[in-house]
Design an enzyme around this catalytic site. Structure first.
Site, PDB file in Angstrom:
ATOM      1  N   CYS A   1      10.737   0.411  -0.951  1.00  0.00           N
ATOM      2  CA  CYS A   1      10.248  -0.843  -0.383  1.00  0.00           C
ATOM      3  C   CYS A   1      10.990  -1.442   0.523  1.00  0.00           C
ATOM      4  O   CYS A   1      10.541  -2.821   0.794  1.00  0.00           O
ATOM      5  CB  CYS A   1      10.236  -1.026  -0.977  1.00  0.00           C
ATOM      6  SG  CYS A   1      11.024  -1.971  -3.031  1.00  0.00           S
TER       7      CYS A   1
ATOM      8  N   ARG B   1       0.139   6.026  -7.019  1.00  0.00           N
ATOM      9  CA  ARG B   1       0.140   7.006  -8.163  1.00  0.00           C
ATOM     10  C   ARG B   1      -0.758   7.685  -8.564  1.00  0.00           C
ATOM     11  O   ARG B   1      -0.509   8.369  -9.585  1.00  0.00           O
ATOM     12  CB  ARG B   1      -0.488   5.510  -8.976  1.00  0.00           C
ATOM     13  CG  ARG B   1       0.485   4.372  -9.349  1.00  0.00           C
ATOM     14  CD  ARG B   1       0.681   3.297 -10.644  1.00  0.00           C
ATOM     15  NE  ARG B   1      -0.420   2.822  -9.497  1.00  0.00           N
ATOM     16  CZ  ARG B   1      -0.367   1.233  -9.239  1.00  0.00           C
ATOM     17  NH1 ARG B   1       1.385   0.843  -9.284  1.00  0.00           N
ATOM     18  NH2 ARG B   1      -1.167   0.796  -8.481  1.00  0.00           N
TER      19      ARG B   1
ATOM     20  N   SER C   1      15.381  -2.425 -16.682  1.00  0.00           N
ATOM     21  CA  SER C   1      16.371  -2.902 -17.302  1.00  0.00           C
ATOM     22  C   SER C   1      15.353  -4.270 -18.024  1.00  0.00           C
ATOM     23  O   SER C   1      16.291  -5.776 -18.558  1.00  0.00           O
ATOM     24  CB  SER C   1      16.996  -3.371 -16.289  1.00  0.00           C
ATOM     25  OG  SER C   1      16.668  -4.531 -15.379  1.00  0.00           O
TER      26      SER C   1
END
Length: 408
Positions: A349, A221, A260
């Site tokens: 991942c 990030r 979602s």
């Protein structure tokens, strides 16, 4: 190694391996699989400490017994004089904590304190969020010693509370039921705020993914934040908006978050509000990411930067081929949506996804999209999620920063 008198005194439950099955333990790999075991002397309780001996009777190590899992023993120690007791766990917790200190002796606001096998504590995850610690007991050994672990955490670090989030499917493989709840002190707030870099993030300890937040992506990030200035970003599988917060704190022009889950997007919206970002700089869209990307491609919509951080696609080796197709599809769509010079942060991942294979999949995706692409950085999990040299399975998060070079 011949058995010394001191070892003989503490030996109780003993596991004997089949011939030639001690090689991985001699390299200090922490797992003994069911197929490697020849016989068991005195049936151990789940999680009870056992001595592991070679076929010839040479002592190899000491670990936790798991009668149901394919991983029958998770090794605590390869030192014959190291006894597995309360002090053992206190020392391991103390060592792991010392490795997370900043140069000035302080600690980050949030970090992974214990990364299971990579910190010599198989089956245990410990994450610190401000004044609270969240634990996951993922195997019979850590479950067996849970009281000592909780006591050690409280002894070593001033915390207001310790909460358990062992509500994960992997416990079923150990014959353990999922569970969660307060273990010590005060219950954490419903929205616990931490600071990461240039932004604040709200942590949902009770229902959030993992222990409430993706701590493993903290360094990635930060990388995105440094590359975000003036760009329009698409953040897919956005969850509670971590990459978006980093991008906006880094000066991004606009971020569209797609997920979602309405619940995750609501959390993300609150995170953005709490940071005071102008609402014209971000949007949230509840949608299936695959369908959304296809729709954007049809609309010929373009972005300066895209984040692809999907959930685990590979649950077992049997799913690897299907997962490879999914990774290829989603990366191909992303390359179609990038402007010339645009950047893609793409991740897997899945521990079973090899880093080399992942790079090949992304490269093939670029070819299918007819884009000339450079790999400008390879990423992994943050430093507080270390990978022990004897346990390569600890390397699960693979990422690439890709830059497009040409127009279609």
């Amino acid at each position: 190694m011949a058995l010394s008198l001191s070892i003989r005194k503490i030996m109780n439950k003993v596991i004997y391996l089949k011939p030639e099955k001690e090689k991985s333990l001699l390299r200090k790999h922490p797992w003994v699989f069911a197929g490697a075991i020849a016989r068991v002397r005195e049936t151990p309780l789940p999680g009870e400490t056992v001595e592991v001996l070679s076929h010839k009777g040479n002592w190899l190590g000491r670990g936790a017994w798991s009668p149901i899992s394919q991983i029958r023993v998770r090794m605590w120690t390869f030192s014959p004089e190291e006894v597995v007791d309360t002090r053992f766990f206190l020392n391991r917790l103390k060592q792991a904590l010392s490795l997370r200190q900043n140069a000035d002796g302080s600690f980050p606001d949030a970090f992974r304190w214990v990364a299971a096998e990579s910190d010599g504590l198989p089956g245990l995850i410990a994450d610190r969020y401000g004044d609270w610690v969240v634990l996951q007991f993922l195997a019979t050994g850590s479950e067996f010693w849970r009281s000592e672990i909780v006591q050690g955490i409280g002894t070593l670090f001033p915390v207001r509370g310790i909460y358990e989030r062992s509500d994960v499917d992997v416990r079923k493989k150990e014959g353990l039921a999922p569970q969660s709840g307060l273990l010590y002190g005060e219950a954490p707030p419903m929205n616990l705020w931490i600071r990461e870099g240039g932004f604040r993030a709200g942590i949902d300890i009770y229902q959030g993914h993992k222990t409430g937040y993706y701590l493993d992506q903290s360094e990635n990030r930060a990388r995105l934040g440094h590359m975000a200035t003036g760009k329009n970003w698409l953040n897919t599988f956005s969850y509670t908006g971590g990459f978006s917060l980093a991008a906006l704190a880094g000066g991004a022009k606009h971020v569209l978050n797609v997920d979602s889950s309405a619940h995750a997007l609501a959390r993300s919206e609150e995170n953005h509000r709490q940071n005071g970002f102008d609402t014209s700089r971000y949007d949230h869209l509840e949608a299936d990411v695959f369908k959304c990307l296809r729709g954007f491609h049809t609309e010929e919509r373009l972005f300066d930067g895209i984040v692809l951080d999907p959930p685990k696609f590979v649950e077992s080796k049997f799913h690897l081929e299907k997962a490879a197709r999914a990774y290829k599809d989603i990366n191909r769509l992303a390359f179609h949506l990038l402007r010339p010079g645009g950047v893609l942060f793409t991740f897997s991942c899945s521990g079973l996804m090899d880093a080399g294979l992942f790079q090949k999949i992304v490269a093939d995706s670029a070819l299918d999209a007819q884009r000339d692409v450079q790999f400008i950085h390879r990423m992994g999990q943050a430093a507080d999620h270390p990978v022990r040299s004897t346990f390569p399975e600890g390397f699960y998060l693979k990422g690439l920063i890709c830059r497009t070079c040409n127009e279609n």
